[in-house]
Write an enzyme that holds these catalytic residues in place. Structure first.
Site, PDB file in Angstrom:
ATOM      1  N   TYR A   1     -12.343  -1.959  13.740  1.00 56.27           N
ATOM      2  CA  TYR A   1     -12.829  -0.727  13.127  1.00 56.27           C
ATOM      3  C   TYR A   1     -14.297  -0.445  13.401  1.00 56.27           C
ATOM      4  O   TYR A   1     -14.702   0.691  13.536  1.00 56.27           O
ATOM      5  CB  TYR A   1     -12.683  -0.803  11.599  1.00 56.27           C
ATOM      6  CG  TYR A   1     -11.280  -0.744  11.063  1.00 56.27           C
ATOM      7  CD1 TYR A   1     -10.736   0.467  10.630  1.00 56.27           C
ATOM      8  CD2 TYR A   1     -10.499  -1.892  10.943  1.00 56.27           C
ATOM      9  CE1 TYR A   1      -9.456   0.530  10.096  1.00 56.27           C
ATOM     10  CE2 TYR A   1      -9.215  -1.836  10.411  1.00 56.27           C
ATOM     11  CZ  TYR A   1      -8.694  -0.624   9.991  1.00 56.27           C
ATOM     12  OH  TYR A   1      -7.428  -0.558   9.469  1.00 56.27           O
TER      13      TYR A   1
ATOM     14  N   TRP B   1      -4.477   3.241  12.046  1.00 57.79           N
ATOM     15  CA  TRP B   1      -4.417   3.011  10.600  1.00 57.79           C
ATOM     16  C   TRP B   1      -5.044   4.220   9.924  1.00 57.79           C
ATOM     17  O   TRP B   1      -6.232   4.463  10.094  1.00 57.79           O
ATOM     18  CB  TRP B   1      -5.188   1.750  10.199  1.00 57.79           C
ATOM     19  CG  TRP B   1      -5.002   1.470   8.736  1.00 57.79           C
ATOM     20  CD1 TRP B   1      -5.716   2.009   7.687  1.00 57.79           C
ATOM     21  CD2 TRP B   1      -3.998   0.641   8.148  1.00 57.79           C
ATOM     22  NE1 TRP B   1      -5.225   1.557   6.497  1.00 57.79           N
ATOM     23  CE2 TRP B   1      -4.169   0.720   6.747  1.00 57.79           C
ATOM     24  CE3 TRP B   1      -2.960  -0.155   8.657  1.00 57.79           C
ATOM     25  CZ2 TRP B   1      -3.344   0.030   5.858  1.00 57.79           C
ATOM     26  CZ3 TRP B   1      -2.161  -0.841   7.767  1.00 57.79           C
ATOM     27  CH2 TRP B   1      -2.354  -0.743   6.381  1.00 57.79           C
TER      28      TRP B   1
ATOM     29  N   GLU C   1      -4.829  -2.222  14.439  1.00 54.16           N
ATOM     30  CA  GLU C   1      -5.360  -1.296  13.425  1.00 54.16           C
ATOM     31  C   GLU C   1      -6.654  -0.707  13.935  1.00 54.16           C
ATOM     32  O   GLU C   1      -7.477  -1.417  14.509  1.00 54.16           O
ATOM     33  CB  GLU C   1      -5.665  -2.007  12.088  1.00 54.16           C
ATOM     34  CG  GLU C   1      -4.483  -2.243  11.198  1.00 54.16           C
ATOM     35  CD  GLU C   1      -4.872  -2.855   9.851  1.00 54.16           C
ATOM     36  OE1 GLU C   1      -5.997  -2.590   9.353  1.00 54.16           O
ATOM     37  OE2 GLU C   1      -4.052  -3.602   9.306  1.00 54.16           O
TER      38      GLU C   1
ATOM     39  N   GLU D   1      -5.688   1.923  -1.271  1.00 54.61           N
ATOM     40  CA  GLU D   1      -6.631   1.214  -0.395  1.00 54.61           C
ATOM     41  C   GLU D   1      -7.306   0.060  -1.136  1.00 54.61           C
ATOM     42  O   GLU D   1      -8.512   0.044  -1.346  1.00 54.61           O
ATOM     43  CB  GLU D   1      -7.645   2.227   0.175  1.00 54.61           C
ATOM     44  CG  GLU D   1      -8.638   1.695   1.180  1.00 54.61           C
ATOM     45  CD  GLU D   1      -8.028   0.830   2.287  1.00 54.61           C
ATOM     46  OE1 GLU D   1      -8.638  -0.195   2.619  1.00 54.61           O
ATOM     47  OE2 GLU D   1      -6.950   1.169   2.805  1.00 54.61           O
ATOM     48  N   TRP D   2      -6.488  -0.908  -1.569  1.00 54.71           N
ATOM     49  CA  TRP D   2      -6.967  -2.144  -2.183  1.00 54.71           C
ATOM     50  C   TRP D   2      -8.010  -1.883  -3.274  1.00 54.71           C
ATOM     51  O   TRP D   2      -7.747  -1.172  -4.209  1.00 54.71           O
ATOM     52  CB  TRP D   2      -7.437  -3.131  -1.105  1.00 54.71           C
ATOM     53  CG  TRP D   2      -6.368  -3.353  -0.076  1.00 54.71           C
ATOM     54  CD1 TRP D   2      -6.383  -2.966   1.239  1.00 54.71           C
ATOM     55  CD2 TRP D   2      -5.075  -3.975  -0.275  1.00 54.71           C
ATOM     56  NE1 TRP D   2      -5.191  -3.315   1.861  1.00 54.71           N
ATOM     57  CE2 TRP D   2      -4.376  -3.927   0.962  1.00 54.71           C
ATOM     58  CE3 TRP D   2      -4.439  -4.565  -1.377  1.00 54.71           C
ATOM     59  CZ2 TRP D   2      -3.086  -4.444   1.125  1.00 54.71           C
ATOM     60  CZ3 TRP D   2      -3.163  -5.083  -1.216  1.00 54.71           C
ATOM     61  CH2 TRP D   2      -2.500  -5.019   0.023  1.00 54.71           C
TER      62      TRP D   2
ATOM     63  N   GLN E   1       0.797  -1.223   0.000  1.00 50.05           N
ATOM     64  CA  GLN E   1       0.000   0.000   0.000  1.00 50.05           C
ATOM     65  C   GLN E   1       0.831   1.274   0.000  1.00 50.05           C
ATOM     66  O   GLN E   1       0.343   2.324  -0.396  1.00 50.05           O
ATOM     67  CB  GLN E   1      -0.956  -0.005   1.197  1.00 50.05           C
ATOM     68  CG  GLN E   1      -2.040  -1.069   1.083  1.00 50.05           C
ATOM     69  CD  GLN E   1      -2.933  -1.118   2.307  1.00 50.05           C
ATOM     70  OE1 GLN E   1      -2.632  -1.807   3.259  1.00 50.05           O
ATOM     71  NE2 GLN E   1      -4.031  -0.391   2.282  1.00 50.05           N
TER      72      GLN E   1
ATOM     73  N   HIS F   1       1.122  -9.277   4.292  1.00 48.54           N
ATOM     74  CA  HIS F   1      -0.073  -8.437   4.254  1.00 48.54           C
ATOM     75  C   HIS F   1      -0.717  -8.580   2.868  1.00 48.54           C
ATOM     76  O   HIS F   1      -0.594  -7.693   2.018  1.00 48.54           O
ATOM     77  CB  HIS F   1       0.297  -6.978   4.546  1.00 48.54           C
ATOM     78  CG  HIS F   1      -0.861  -6.136   4.975  1.00 48.54           C
ATOM     79  ND1 HIS F   1      -0.936  -5.508   6.209  1.00 48.54           N
ATOM     80  CD2 HIS F   1      -2.010  -5.806   4.338  1.00 48.54           C
ATOM     81  CE1 HIS F   1      -2.072  -4.828   6.295  1.00 48.54           C
ATOM     82  NE2 HIS F   1      -2.737  -4.990   5.166  1.00 48.54           N
TER      83      HIS F   1
ATOM     84  N   GLU G   1      -4.594 -10.152   9.027  1.00 47.26           N
ATOM     85  CA  GLU G   1      -5.967 -10.470   8.619  1.00 47.26           C
ATOM     86  C   GLU G   1      -6.055 -11.690   7.697  1.00 47.26           C
ATOM     87  O   GLU G   1      -6.567 -11.608   6.569  1.00 47.26           O
ATOM     88  CB  GLU G   1      -6.620  -9.248   7.947  1.00 47.26           C
ATOM     89  CG  GLU G   1      -6.724  -8.072   8.881  1.00 47.26           C
ATOM     90  CD  GLU G   1      -7.485  -6.881   8.316  1.00 47.26           C
ATOM     91  OE1 GLU G   1      -7.889  -6.023   9.110  1.00 47.26           O
ATOM     92  OE2 GLU G   1      -7.680  -6.804   7.084  1.00 47.26           O
TER      93      GLU G   1
END
EC number: 3.2.1.21
Length: 512
Positions: free
Chosen positions: A347, A466, A419, A473-474, A58, A159, A205
């Site tokens: 989150y 984060w 995160e 962002e993916w 990223q 990641h 993750e």
């Protein structure tokens, strides 16, 4: 015509006073926005670590140079329509060349640590075998500069970015060979960087890797059953479970190597990073409570249960049956207890309920196996204010519940909150982006709940925001900004947002 003279002195004094007080009040309003809500470094125990987090793919850029091999994401982003505006991470925010500037920023903002990830294919372009020494040199430069500046390195080994060579060679995470290849890669990193890195994480993750990569196919490598996504191959009923089994074994094998050969001398620790959405029953009904518990078991329990108890949750065993792989006795010994700490990426929170009517699904898949209904509102009232991302609601009490759940159900392991953050749209102007008061409120509320969980006995020893920087962002590409530092993607200039100044204020030390 009457002569327009200066106002008489009492009026002048009044005007001066009012302009002084209005200036003072606007200054005070700005200060209020940076108010930490009673939180400070002293609100947390001595040694509690505050940091920021990013990942290699990223932020680094430089994907094709200096000997780095491609990862599965380099192939995935080339498929038209997969990423917003067909963005790639070829440059992103160019931390590969700007790491000193970024570490200097962390230092200025009073952070203690930086959670970064190492790109497996930058070290081993083919996934195993030949080493890319230019890649090794980059991570040595980054780590050395962090140590020089007093920033503690927290190194994550994976990641989402599997070397593409391994995907092509034996179907990547579906191949049992990945367990040994990952352990070899991990051991190389311990041997090479472990004199300076004392905090290691194996996977970030892994549930997201298995679910989004192999159940609905929206993440690399994009595999799923046709019923669940736009994939050319895959099997949502079995592949997520096989992949997870291999991820858990790869984690445990990497930890075993560290404990056997490096831990006594290097005196470090190894953990894993797990995402944990808190699932709250929509109503008090037994059915909704069971649905919420099923969701927790299929989400966090899928990984933490084997790592703590040596087996998958009973719920999963009963539902998934023969599609769920089993650990051998030897594997149970290796897997059980294979964490020195666990990172929790937290989150948001969702409501869970029993689906109505309950019908047996025609097609089997990981998400289908949960047999739950997701909810984001109760009686018309949203669970919390939504950030830019459709999945992210600001629900700070979920942080408290998630940490207390880990304490009560999993023996209160050493935890870092690895995160936490929220995003703004990618197209905000610089002025709008810098004035991120909503993000300040998010952090203040979540940290207040983290402190409450700590005060109630949850063994949390660190917190990582984060993210340090706006970045790739993916699936969202550059249409979503999670950073506490705004990045102008044309010039790559960094601009600390108000939230960065808020952290600087929060993390002031007594001697400053």
């Amino acid at each position: 015509m009457r002569h327009l003279s200066s106002p008489p002195w009492p009026l002048l004094l009044l005007l001066l006073l009012s302009s002084f007080t209005s200036g003072e009040s606007s200054l005070s309003a700005e200060k209020n926005k940076l108010h930490t809500g009673g939180l400070s470094r002293q609100s947390f125990p001595k040694g509690f670590v505050f940091g920021t987090a990013t990942s290699a793919y990223q932020v680094e850029g430089e994907t094709h140079q200096d000997g780095r091999g491609p990862s599965i994401w380099d192939a995935f982003v080339k498929i038209p329509g997969k990423i917003a505006k067909n963005a790639t991470a070829e440059i992103t925010v160019d931390q590969y060349h700007r790491y000193k500037e970024d570490v200097d920023l962390m230092k200025k903002l009073n952070f203690d640590a930086y959670r970064f990830s190492i790109s497996w294919s930058r070290i081993f372009p083919e996934g195993s075998g030949k080493v890319n020494w230019k890649g090794v040199a980059y991570y040595n430069r980054l780590i050395d500069y962090m140590v020089q500046k007093g920033i503690t390195p927290y190194a994550n080994l994976y990641h989402y970015d599997l070397p593409l060579a391994l995907e092509n060679k034996y179907k990547g995470l579906l191949g049992r060979q990945v367990v040994k290849d990952f352990a070899d890669y991990a051991e190389f990193c311990y041997k090479t960087f472990g004199d300076r890195v004392k905090n290691w994480m194996t996977f970030n993750e892994p549930r997201v890797v298995a679910a989004l990569g192999y159940d609905n196919g929206i993440f690399a490598p994009g595999r799923c059953s046709k019923a669940f996504g736009n994939c050319t191959e895959g099997n949502s009923a079995t592949e997520p479970y096989i992949v997870t089994h291999h991820l858990i074994l790869a984690h445990a094998a990497a930890v075993q190597r560290y404990r056997k050969y490096y831990q006594a001398k290097q005196k470090g620790r190894v953990g894993i990073l797990l995402d944990f959405v808190w699932y709250e029953p929509l109503t008090r009904s037994k059915a909704d409570n069971l649905a919420a518990q099923r969701a927790r078991d299929f989400h966090i329990g899928w990984f933490i249960h084997p790592l703590v108890y040596g087996e998958y949750p009973k719920t999963m065993q009963n539902i998934v049956k023969e599609r769920l792989p089993k650990f051998t006795e030897k594997e149970v010994k290796m897997v059980k207890g294979s964490i020195d700490f666990v990172g929790i990426n937290q989150y948001t929170t969702y409501y869970m309920s029993e689906p109505h009517p309950t019908t047996k699904p025609k097609d089997l898949g990981y998400q289908q196996d949960w047999n739950v209904e997701f909810g984001f509102a109760k009686l018309g009232k949203p669970i919390g204010p939504r950030a830019y991302s459709s999945w992210l609601y600001n629900v700070p009490w979920g942080m408290y519940k998630a940490l207390m759940y880990m304490k009560e159900r999993y023996g209160n392991p050493t935890m870092i909150l690895s995160e936490n953050g929220m995003d703004d749209p990618g197209n905000v102007t610089l002025a709008q982006g810098l004035h991120d008061t909503t993000r300040i409120k998010y952090y203040k509320d979540y940290l207040t709940n983290l402190k409450k969980a700590r005060d109630d006995g949850a063994n949390v020893v660190g917190y990582f925001a984060w993210s340090l920087l706006d970045n790739f962002e993916w699936l969202s590409g550059y249409t979503s900004r999670f950073g506490i530092v705004y990045v102008d993607y044309k010039t790559l200039k960094r601009y600390p947002k108000m939230s960065a100044q808020w952290f600087k204020q929060l993390l002031k030390r007594n001697n400053k």
